[in-house]
Write an enzyme that holds these catalytic residues in place. Structure first.
Site, PDB file in Angstrom:
ATOM      1  N   HIS A 157     -47.607  41.507 -74.385  1.00 39.10           N
ATOM      2  CA  HIS A 157     -47.492  40.054 -74.217  1.00 39.10           C
ATOM      3  C   HIS A 157     -48.157  39.355 -75.413  1.00 39.10           C
ATOM      4  CE1 HIS A 157     -47.007  36.318 -72.037  1.00 39.10           C
ATOM      5  NE2 HIS A 157     -48.237  35.996 -72.379  1.00 39.10           N
ATOM      6  N   ASP A 160     -47.463  38.934 -65.852  1.00 40.51           N
ATOM      7  CA  ASP A 160     -48.481  39.084 -66.906  1.00 40.51           C
ATOM      8  C   ASP A 160     -49.910  39.152 -66.356  1.00 40.51           C
ATOM      9  OD1 ASP A 160     -46.425  38.978 -68.807  1.00 40.51           O
ATOM     10  OD2 ASP A 160     -46.523  36.796 -68.918  1.00 40.51           O
ATOM     11  N   LEU A 216     -39.521  42.417 -63.043  1.00 45.55           N
ATOM     12  CA  LEU A 216     -39.250  43.562 -62.163  1.00 45.55           C
ATOM     13  C   LEU A 216     -39.794  43.258 -60.763  1.00 45.55           C
ATOM     14  CD1 LEU A 216     -40.253  46.436 -64.626  1.00 45.55           C
ATOM     15  CD2 LEU A 216     -37.932  45.624 -64.076  1.00 45.55           C
ATOM     16  N   GLU A 234     -48.812  43.393 -82.834  1.00 48.19           N
ATOM     17  CA  GLU A 234     -48.206  44.051 -81.666  1.00 48.19           C
ATOM     18  C   GLU A 234     -47.738  45.455 -82.032  1.00 48.19           C
ATOM     19  OE1 GLU A 234     -45.177  41.888 -79.488  1.00 48.19           O
ATOM     20  OE2 GLU A 234     -46.109  39.979 -79.948  1.00 48.19           O
ATOM     21  N   ASN A 292     -46.586  46.550 -70.399  1.00 50.35           N
ATOM     22  CA  ASN A 292     -45.916  45.417 -71.059  1.00 50.35           C
ATOM     23  C   ASN A 292     -46.755  44.971 -72.243  1.00 50.35           C
ATOM     24  OD1 ASN A 292     -44.104  43.209 -71.437  1.00 50.35           O
ATOM     25  ND2 ASN A 292     -45.539  41.847 -70.384  1.00 50.35           N
TER      26      ASN A 292
HETATM   27  C1  GRF Z   1     -42.832  40.149 -78.532  1.00 54.94           C
HETATM   28  O1  GRF Z   1     -43.552  39.089 -79.088  1.00 54.94           O
HETATM   29  C2  GRF Z   1     -43.428  40.543 -77.205  1.00 54.94           C
HETATM   30  O2  GRF Z   1     -44.794  40.388 -77.142  1.00 54.94           O
HETATM   31  C3  GRF Z   1     -42.760  39.581 -76.266  1.00 54.94           C
HETATM   32  O3  GRF Z   1     -41.447  39.462 -76.743  1.00 54.94           O
HETATM   33  C4  GRF Z   1     -41.420  39.745 -78.152  1.00 54.94           C
HETATM   34  C5  GRF Z   1     -40.440  40.853 -78.355  1.00 54.94           C
HETATM   35  O4  GRF Z   1     -40.202  41.098 -79.703  1.00 54.94           O
HETATM   36  N1  GRF Z   1     -42.895  40.032 -74.898  1.00 54.94           N
HETATM   37  P1  GRF Z   1     -39.276  42.327 -80.132  1.00 54.94           P
HETATM   38  O5  GRF Z   1     -37.959  42.190 -79.367  1.00 54.94           O
HETATM   39  O6  GRF Z   1     -39.986  43.598 -79.809  1.00 54.94           O
HETATM   40  O7  GRF Z   1     -39.074  42.134 -81.609  1.00 54.94           O
END
Ligand code: GRF
Length: 193
Positions: free
Chosen positions: A113, A149, A97, A178, A111
């Site tokens: 990461h 990042d 962006l 995540e 975000n």
């Molecule tokens: C994740 O590992 C995220 O951290 C990275 O891209 C991947 C996206 O996975 N930025 P998804 O599309 O949410 O399954």
């Protein structure tokens, strides 16, 4: 019992480009009782993104926009305003962006990461962590600023790298974390609004 009608919920947008597992997970989390947010729209940089199936399944409005020209940025900003979006969650969104977009959005951008930032900004984080013989990798939710990042970190989760791990197995383990970390970080941000 009074059912929530979503009137007092903070409206967020999720930006995706691929599989959308984090998108799906944020949908589940928004549907939980007492959730403070609702997903107003999903934005995809790619009309074939697998994750768009969840927009259909959960009836979430979708926008295809690569945010790659001044006009595309302008159109998206005005749609986000119209939809009263206050927070953007980037979730595997493969576009950067611009400074102008970030300024004009006038809300919060987060975000997720797949590394323990500030280590391994950018791509191929898992193989870089393994090749550096790191004992741990993990994931980070951070605010987005105009540098890749690099925004302020909100939450991180460490994941142990085992001898038998390769980038695929490590990616799988981290992705599971995540899915726990993103809603947790979002709720932390919401509770400070
Ligand atoms: C994740 O590992 C995220 O951290 C990275 O891209 C991947 C996206 O996975 N930025 P998804 O599309 O949410 O399954």
């Amino acid at each position: 019992m009074i059912k929530s009608n979503g009137l007092n919920k903070i409206r967020i947008a999720v930006f995706i480009s691929g599989k959308g597992s984090n998108f799906k997970n944020l949908i589940n989390s928004s549907n939980k009782r007492n959730s403070k947010f609702q997903i107003g729209i999903v934005v995809s940089s790619n009309s074939n993104a697998e994750g768009l199936k969840y927009s259909k399944k959960f009836k979430i409005k979708k926008i295809i926009n690569s945010v790659n020209t001044n006009l595309a940025e302008k159109i998206l900003i005005s749609k986000l305003k119209k939809e009263k979006i206050r927070i953007i969650c980037l979730a595997g969104f493969m576009k950067i962006l611009s400074k102008k977009f970030i300024k004009n959005f006038n809300g919060i951008i987060l975000n997720i990461h797949p590394s323990l930032l500030p280590k391994y900004k950018g791509l191929n984080t898992h193989s870089r962590a393994i090749n550096s013989d790191d004992q741990y990798s993990g994931c980070t939710v951070h605010y987005v600023n105009s540098k890749l990042d690099s925004g302020k970190i909100i939450l991180q989760k460490k994941v142990k790298i085992l001898k038998k791990d390769n980038s695929v197995s490590l990616a799988k383990k981290i992705l599971l974390q995540e899915h726990i970390l993103y809603p947790k970080a979002l709720n932390k941000v919401l509770s400070n609004l």
